[in-house]
Design a protein around this motif. Structure first.
Motif, PDB file in Angstrom:
ATOM      1  N   ALA A   1      -0.618  -0.608   3.797  1.00 39.60           N
ATOM      2  CA  ALA A   1      -0.350  -0.505   5.236  1.00 39.60           C
ATOM      3  C   ALA A   1       1.076  -0.928   5.547  1.00 39.60           C
ATOM      4  O   ALA A   1       1.756  -0.306   6.380  1.00 39.60           O
ATOM      5  N   ARG A   2       1.556  -1.967   4.855  1.00 37.51           N
ATOM      6  CA  ARG A   2       2.932  -2.423   5.085  1.00 37.51           C
ATOM      7  C   ARG A   2       3.932  -1.372   4.605  1.00 37.51           C
ATOM      8  O   ARG A   2       4.955  -1.133   5.252  1.00 37.51           O
ATOM      9  N   MET A   3       3.634  -0.737   3.489  1.00 36.43           N
ATOM     10  CA  MET A   3       4.503   0.332   2.981  1.00 36.43           C
ATOM     11  C   MET A   3       4.556   1.490   3.964  1.00 36.43           C
ATOM     12  O   MET A   3       5.615   2.055   4.245  1.00 36.43           O
ATOM     13  N   ALA A   4       3.387   1.870   4.500  1.00 31.97           N
ATOM     14  CA  ALA A   4       3.330   2.981   5.457  1.00 31.97           C
ATOM     15  C   ALA A   4       4.132   2.649   6.707  1.00 31.97           C
ATOM     16  O   ALA A   4       4.848   3.499   7.251  1.00 31.97           O
ATOM     17  N   ALA A   5       4.050   1.400   7.165  1.00 32.61           N
ATOM     18  CA  ALA A   5       4.814   0.983   8.339  1.00 32.61           C
ATOM     19  C   ALA A   5       6.305   1.062   8.069  1.00 32.61           C
ATOM     20  O   ALA A   5       7.095   1.461   8.936  1.00 32.61           O
ATOM     21  N   GLY A   6       6.703   0.700   6.854  1.00 33.61           N
ATOM     22  CA  GLY A   6       8.112   0.768   6.492  1.00 33.61           C
ATOM     23  C   GLY A   6       8.631   2.192   6.472  1.00 33.61           C
ATOM     24  O   GLY A   6       9.729   2.473   6.953  1.00 33.61           O
TER      25      GLY A   6
ATOM     26  N   PRO B   1       0.672   0.214  -4.434  1.00 35.53           N
ATOM     27  CA  PRO B   1       0.067  -0.998  -3.855  1.00 35.53           C
ATOM     28  C   PRO B   1      -0.935  -1.676  -4.779  1.00 35.53           C
ATOM     29  O   PRO B   1      -1.044  -2.909  -4.785  1.00 35.53           O
ATOM     30  N   MET B   2      -1.665  -0.887  -5.576  1.00 35.97           N
ATOM     31  CA  MET B   2      -2.625  -1.471  -6.503  1.00 35.97           C
ATOM     32  C   MET B   2      -1.920  -2.311  -7.559  1.00 35.97           C
ATOM     33  O   MET B   2      -2.389  -3.390  -7.930  1.00 35.97           O
ATOM     34  N   ALA B   3      -0.779  -1.825  -8.049  1.00 39.62           N
ATOM     35  CA  ALA B   3      -0.007  -2.589  -9.030  1.00 39.62           C
ATOM     36  C   ALA B   3       0.587  -3.829  -8.378  1.00 39.62           C
ATOM     37  O   ALA B   3       0.557  -4.929  -8.943  1.00 39.62           O
ATOM     38  N   ALA B   4       1.134  -3.680  -7.178  1.00 41.82           N
ATOM     39  CA  ALA B   4       1.765  -4.800  -6.483  1.00 41.82           C
ATOM     40  C   ALA B   4       0.772  -5.912  -6.176  1.00 41.82           C
ATOM     41  O   ALA B   4       1.150  -7.087  -6.085  1.00 41.82           O
ATOM     42  N   ALA B   5      -0.504  -5.570  -6.005  1.00 41.45           N
ATOM     43  CA  ALA B   5      -1.522  -6.565  -5.679  1.00 41.45           C
ATOM     44  C   ALA B   5      -1.731  -7.575  -6.809  1.00 41.45           C
ATOM     45  O   ALA B   5      -2.295  -8.649  -6.583  1.00 41.45           O
TER      46      ALA B   5
ATOM     47  N   LEU C   1      -1.294 -10.748  -0.695  1.00 43.93           N
ATOM     48  CA  LEU C   1      -1.791  -9.568   0.020  1.00 43.93           C
ATOM     49  C   LEU C   1      -2.681  -8.704  -0.873  1.00 43.93           C
ATOM     50  O   LEU C   1      -2.341  -8.450  -2.026  1.00 43.93           O
ATOM     51  N   PRO C   2      -3.819  -8.231  -0.350  1.00 47.78           N
ATOM     52  CA  PRO C   2      -4.612  -7.256  -1.090  1.00 47.78           C
ATOM     53  C   PRO C   2      -3.929  -5.895  -1.047  1.00 47.78           C
ATOM     54  O   PRO C   2      -3.027  -5.652  -0.243  1.00 47.78           O
ATOM     55  N   ALA C   3      -4.367  -4.992  -1.914  1.00 50.06           N
ATOM     56  CA  ALA C   3      -3.737  -3.672  -2.031  1.00 50.06           C
ATOM     57  C   ALA C   3      -3.741  -2.915  -0.704  1.00 50.06           C
ATOM     58  O   ALA C   3      -2.782  -2.222  -0.373  1.00 50.06           O
ATOM     59  N   GLU C   4      -4.829  -3.052   0.085  1.00 47.87           N
ATOM     60  CA  GLU C   4      -4.924  -2.315   1.343  1.00 47.87           C
ATOM     61  C   GLU C   4      -3.838  -2.729   2.325  1.00 47.87           C
ATOM     62  O   GLU C   4      -3.222  -1.902   2.990  1.00 47.87           O
ATOM     63  N   ARG C   5      -3.572  -4.028   2.406  1.00 49.00           N
ATOM     64  CA  ARG C   5      -2.541  -4.509   3.334  1.00 49.00           C
ATOM     65  C   ARG C   5      -1.140  -4.164   2.824  1.00 49.00           C
ATOM     66  O   ARG C   5      -0.220  -3.924   3.605  1.00 49.00           O
ATOM     67  N   ILE C   6      -0.975  -4.154   1.509  1.00 48.14           N
ATOM     68  CA  ILE C   6       0.310  -3.742   0.943  1.00 48.14           C
ATOM     69  C   ILE C   6       0.583  -2.279   1.272  1.00 48.14           C
ATOM     70  O   ILE C   6       1.690  -1.899   1.667  1.00 48.14           O
TER      71      ILE C   6
END
Length: 270
Positions: A242-247, A211-215, A235-240
């Motif tokens: 969270a989205r990954m975890a939901a997936g 997520p840090m890289a994706a941000a 999206l900030p890293a935290e929301r990315i």
């Protein structure tokens, strides 16, 4: 009046990569299941998703490293799916750059020789100045004579970037380019990629689980089961994360439901 040909050229100029209804099947498994994706020039796109979601398959199809089972792929207005192997090889060589998690440097060659390799394979004799400037662009002017084993992971990835970009590709594809790096070095590489987009208008499409890289990207495309599940920007890293975890949670539930249904069917048939 604008001619149809001029209109088509103008439209293709606004698209760096386009996938239309792309499917990639391995046996009975759909790695990609009807993907539609358009990437504009001078933008940074990150592709994320759970393990097995089709991220690397999408990247390989988009970069011409793999052919889709059906659908079309275009890079810079050129449709890849109809090209012969020779023409596809030439297009990859001249218009597409690729960096990998494992760097893929030739161990016996120096940094300068690894960077020059891309041009030599293209039938060009690179000048020392050209290679030196490419290395200096990534802060490696003093590492030209070093071999991969004499450099850190971050330095090796920067050599790989210099090698990929010396041919001035239309699109740079990255398959987990920071996956083998520590957090600090990963951040250094991501800053460089972001600057390539902002200062030079480079188009980048990158698969990552971080997520840090994706941000650092303009846009994050989430895949689930070979389909685009979300296409989000800013999206900030935290929301990315969270989205990954939901997936991942959704995938586990689907897998559990499928296993339960199979088990029930097995009991019913006894």
């Amino acid at each position: 009046m604008t001619s149809p040909h001029a209109s088509a050229a103008s439209a293709s100029a606004t698209v760096a990569v386009r996938l239309r209804s792309v499917r990639r099947t391995y046996g009975e498994v759909d790695a990609l299941d009807g993907i539609d994706l358009t990437v504009r020039p001078g933008t940074f796109t990150a592709v994320m998703g759970p393990s097995g979601s089709g991220k690397s398959t999408l990247l390989h199809c988009a970069a011409g490293l793999d052919r889709p089972t059906s659908g079309t792929v275009e890079v810079g207005g050129v449709e890849l799916t109809g090209l012969s192997e020779r023409r596809l090889t030439l297009l990859r060589r001249d218009r597409i750059g690729f960096v990998f998690q494992a760097f893929n440097l030739v161990p016996s060659l120096t940094a300068a020789q690894n960077v020059a390799l891309s041009l030599r394979l293209a039938g060009r004799r690179p000048s020392r100045t050209e290679v030196r400037e490419s290395l200096a662009r990534f802060g490696l002017a003093d590492r030209a004579g070093h071999r991969p084993a004499e450099m850190s992971g971050g330095q090796q990835q920067r050599v790989a970037l210099a090698r990929a970009l010396i041919t001035r590709p239309s699109v740079l594809f990255g398959d987990e380019p920071t996956g083998a790096l520590d957090t600090a070095t990963s951040q250094e590489v991501m800053v460089m990629l972001r600057e390539l987009v902002d200062r030079e208008g480079q188009t980048i499409v990158m698969v990552t689980h971080d997520p840090m890289a994706a941000a650092y990207a303009d846009r994050v495309v989430f895949l689930v089961d070979g389909r685009v599940a979300d296409d989000l920007t800013g999206l900030p890293a935290e929301r990315i994360a969270a989205r990954m975890a939901a997936g991942r949670t959704a995938v586990r539930r689907t897998t559990a439901a499928a296993a339960g249904a199979a088990g029930h069917a097995g009991v019913s048939s006894c």
